[in-house]
Design a protein around this motif. Structure first.
Motif, PDB file in Angstrom:
ATOM      1  N   LEU A  20       0.829  -1.210   0.000  1.00  0.00           N
ATOM      2  CA  LEU A  20       0.000   0.000   0.000  1.00  0.00           C
ATOM      3  C   LEU A  20       0.863   1.259   0.000  1.00  0.00           C
ATOM      4  CD1 LEU A  20      -2.798  -1.114   2.454  1.00  0.00           C
ATOM      5  CD2 LEU A  20      -3.028  -0.703  -0.005  1.00  0.00           C
ATOM      6  N   ALA A  21       1.978   1.233   0.730  1.00  0.00           N
ATOM      7  CA  ALA A  21       2.901   2.369   0.730  1.00  0.00           C
ATOM      8  C   ALA A  21       3.468   2.571  -0.664  1.00  0.00           C
ATOM      9  CB  ALA A  21       4.024   2.151   1.743  1.00  0.00           C
ATOM     10  N   ARG A  22       3.807   1.484  -1.341  1.00  0.00           N
ATOM     11  CA  ARG A  22       4.324   1.578  -2.714  1.00  0.00           C
ATOM     12  C   ARG A  22       3.272   2.158  -3.643  1.00  0.00           C
ATOM     13  NH1 ARG A  22       7.470   2.955  -6.441  1.00  0.00           N
ATOM     14  NH2 ARG A  22       7.663   1.553  -8.214  1.00  0.00           N
ATOM     15  N   LEU A  23       2.039   1.707  -3.509  1.00  0.00           N
ATOM     16  CA  LEU A  23       0.947   2.230  -4.323  1.00  0.00           C
ATOM     17  C   LEU A  23       0.805   3.738  -4.114  1.00  0.00           C
ATOM     18  CD1 LEU A  23      -1.530   1.863  -6.175  1.00  0.00           C
ATOM     19  CD2 LEU A  23      -2.850   1.279  -4.131  1.00  0.00           C
ATOM     20  N   ALA A  24       0.801   4.167  -2.862  1.00  0.00           N
ATOM     21  CA  ALA A  24       0.671   5.595  -2.552  1.00  0.00           C
ATOM     22  C   ALA A  24       1.842   6.392  -3.136  1.00  0.00           C
ATOM     23  CB  ALA A  24       0.577   5.802  -1.046  1.00  0.00           C
ATOM     24  N   GLU A  25       3.062   5.862  -3.002  1.00  0.00           N
ATOM     25  CA  GLU A  25       4.250   6.554  -3.532  1.00  0.00           C
ATOM     26  C   GLU A  25       4.162   6.736  -5.041  1.00  0.00           C
ATOM     27  OE1 GLU A  25       7.457   4.046  -2.271  1.00  0.00           O
ATOM     28  OE2 GLU A  25       7.196   4.601  -0.160  1.00  0.00           O
ATOM     29  N   VAL A  26       3.784   5.689  -5.760  1.00  0.00           N
ATOM     30  CA  VAL A  26       3.687   5.749  -7.218  1.00  0.00           C
ATOM     31  C   VAL A  26       2.637   6.772  -7.639  1.00  0.00           C
ATOM     32  CG1 VAL A  26       2.940   4.423  -9.253  1.00  0.00           C
ATOM     33  CG2 VAL A  26       4.559   3.425  -7.627  1.00  0.00           C
ATOM     34  N   MET A  27       1.490   6.721  -6.989  1.00  0.00           N
ATOM     35  CA  MET A  27       0.409   7.643  -7.355  1.00  0.00           C
ATOM     36  C   MET A  27       0.793   9.085  -7.037  1.00  0.00           C
ATOM     37  SD  MET A  27      -2.830   5.299  -6.181  1.00  0.00           S
ATOM     38  CE  MET A  27      -4.097   6.406  -6.780  1.00  0.00           C
ATOM     39  N   GLU A  28       1.362   9.323  -5.850  1.00  0.00           N
ATOM     40  CA  GLU A  28       1.755  10.683  -5.466  1.00  0.00           C
ATOM     41  C   GLU A  28       2.836  11.231  -6.386  1.00  0.00           C
ATOM     42  OE1 GLU A  28       0.691  10.132  -0.724  1.00  0.00           O
ATOM     43  OE2 GLU A  28       2.777   9.988  -1.389  1.00  0.00           O
ATOM     44  N   ALA A  29       3.813  10.397  -6.739  1.00  0.00           N
ATOM     45  CA  ALA A  29       4.885  10.846  -7.634  1.00  0.00           C
ATOM     46  C   ALA A  29       4.312  11.250  -8.986  1.00  0.00           C
ATOM     47  CB  ALA A  29       5.933   9.749  -7.802  1.00  0.00           C
ATOM     48  N   HIS A  30       3.381  10.468  -9.483  1.00  0.00           N
ATOM     49  CA  HIS A  30       2.752  10.793 -10.770  1.00  0.00           C
ATOM     50  C   HIS A  30       1.973  12.118 -10.685  1.00  0.00           C
ATOM     51  CE1 HIS A  30       0.886  10.167 -14.661  1.00  0.00           C
ATOM     52  NE2 HIS A  30      -0.263  10.504 -14.086  1.00  0.00           N
ATOM     53  N   LEU A  31       1.190  12.255  -9.630  1.00  0.00           N
ATOM     54  CA  LEU A  31       0.393  13.474  -9.474  1.00  0.00           C
ATOM     55  C   LEU A  31       1.282  14.698  -9.247  1.00  0.00           C
ATOM     56  CD1 LEU A  31      -2.501  12.013  -7.342  1.00  0.00           C
ATOM     57  CD2 LEU A  31      -2.595  12.699  -9.743  1.00  0.00           C
ATOM     58  N   ASP A  32       2.365  14.538  -8.483  1.00  0.00           N
ATOM     59  CA  ASP A  32       3.290  15.642  -8.262  1.00  0.00           C
ATOM     60  C   ASP A  32       3.980  16.048  -9.560  1.00  0.00           C
ATOM     61  OD1 ASP A  32       2.585  15.598  -5.603  1.00  0.00           O
ATOM     62  OD2 ASP A  32       4.435  14.595  -4.923  1.00  0.00           O
ATOM     63  N   ALA A  33       4.347  15.069 -10.379  1.00  0.00           N
ATOM     64  CA  ALA A  33       4.990  15.356 -11.668  1.00  0.00           C
ATOM     65  C   ALA A  33       4.006  16.092 -12.588  1.00  0.00           C
ATOM     66  CB  ALA A  33       5.468  14.068 -12.330  1.00  0.00           C
ATOM     67  N   ASP A  34       2.738  15.664 -12.565  1.00  0.00           N
ATOM     68  CA  ASP A  34       1.708  16.344 -13.381  1.00  0.00           C
ATOM     69  C   ASP A  34       1.539  17.797 -12.917  1.00  0.00           C
ATOM     70  OD1 ASP A  34       1.222  14.224 -15.027  1.00  0.00           O
ATOM     71  OD2 ASP A  34      -0.718  13.693 -14.128  1.00  0.00           O
ATOM     72  N   ALA A  35       1.569  18.013 -11.603  1.00  0.00           N
ATOM     73  CA  ALA A  35       1.377  19.363 -11.062  1.00  0.00           C
ATOM     74  C   ALA A  35       2.528  20.288 -11.459  1.00  0.00           C
ATOM     75  CB  ALA A  35       1.229  19.301  -9.548  1.00  0.00           C
ATOM     76  N   GLU A  36       3.724  19.733 -11.642  1.00  0.00           N
ATOM     77  CA  GLU A  36       4.891  20.530 -11.995  1.00  0.00           C
ATOM     78  C   GLU A  36       4.884  20.912 -13.470  1.00  0.00           C
ATOM     79  OE1 GLU A  36       8.358  18.370 -10.754  1.00  0.00           O
ATOM     80  OE2 GLU A  36       7.815  18.539  -8.623  1.00  0.00           O
ATOM     81  N   ARG A  37       4.130  20.196 -14.273  1.00  0.00           N
ATOM     82  CA  ARG A  37       4.083  20.489 -15.728  1.00  0.00           C
ATOM     83  C   ARG A  37       3.221  21.667 -16.024  1.00  0.00           C
ATOM     84  NH1 ARG A  37       2.930  14.445 -17.136  1.00  0.00           N
ATOM     85  NH2 ARG A  37       4.812  13.624 -16.304  1.00  0.00           N
TER      86      ARG A  37
END
Length: 164
Positions: A147-164
């Motif tokens: 579950l921690a891995r799932l959260a990390e992957v999703m957050e990293a993706h969303l954070d990368a989208d927010a930076e674009r």
């Protein structure tokens, strides 16, 4: 049922990748099960589940927090947090004070009434969660890690989208 839903979507739209449904469906099942486990606690209780979610981080806060800080920490909308806090303030569960650093953002702290309410309900919620999760046994840490891995992957993706 879930497999049939994926199959029907694949028949209707053969190019559609339905694989995300596998993960999302399981997450939704977990959330629904947690909600079912604690639902009896909230029947006639002094607090709602949403209020408990807001009060838990406030209970042992070293200093008052802002509504926007609370919303960010919990991944909730600022508007929703503000509305819930207004209701809790009217019931005497929290207090708002002027923020000397930013007069537009009030500082939020718990009142003795709020502390008593959370101190009575939250341990019961934890016990209900422990009960429903007891069957994990030795798999518990593996599940937490996944579950921690799932959260990390999703957050990293969303954070990368927010930076674009």
């Amino acid at each position: 049922m879930r497999a049939r839903t994926r199959e029907l979507w694949s028949e209707h739209n053969p190019g559609l990748d339905t694989s995300p449904m596998e993960v999302v469906a399981q997450v939704k099942r977990v959330v629904a099960s947690l909600d079912r486990a604690v639902a009896p606690l909230y029947e006639g209780a002094a607090l709602t589940a949403a209020e408990v979610e807001l009060l838990v981080p406030l209970r042992h806060a070293d200093e008052p927090v802002t509504a926007s800080g609370l919303a960010f920490r919990l991944g909730m909308s600022r508007a929703g947090v503000s509305k819930a806090l207004a209701k809790m303030e009217k019931r005497g569960l929290i207090a708002r004070s002027v923020n000397p650093a930013d007069r537009r953002a009030a500082l939020i702290s718990m009142t003795a009434t709020g502390e008593d309410a959370i101190d009575q309900l939250f341990p019961r919620e934890l016990a209900a969660h422990a009960d429903v999760l007891a069957g994990l046994g030795s798999d518990r840490q593996r599940v937490v890690d996944a579950l921690a891995r799932l959260a990390e992957v999703m957050e990293a993706h969303l954070d990368a989208d927010a930076e674009r």
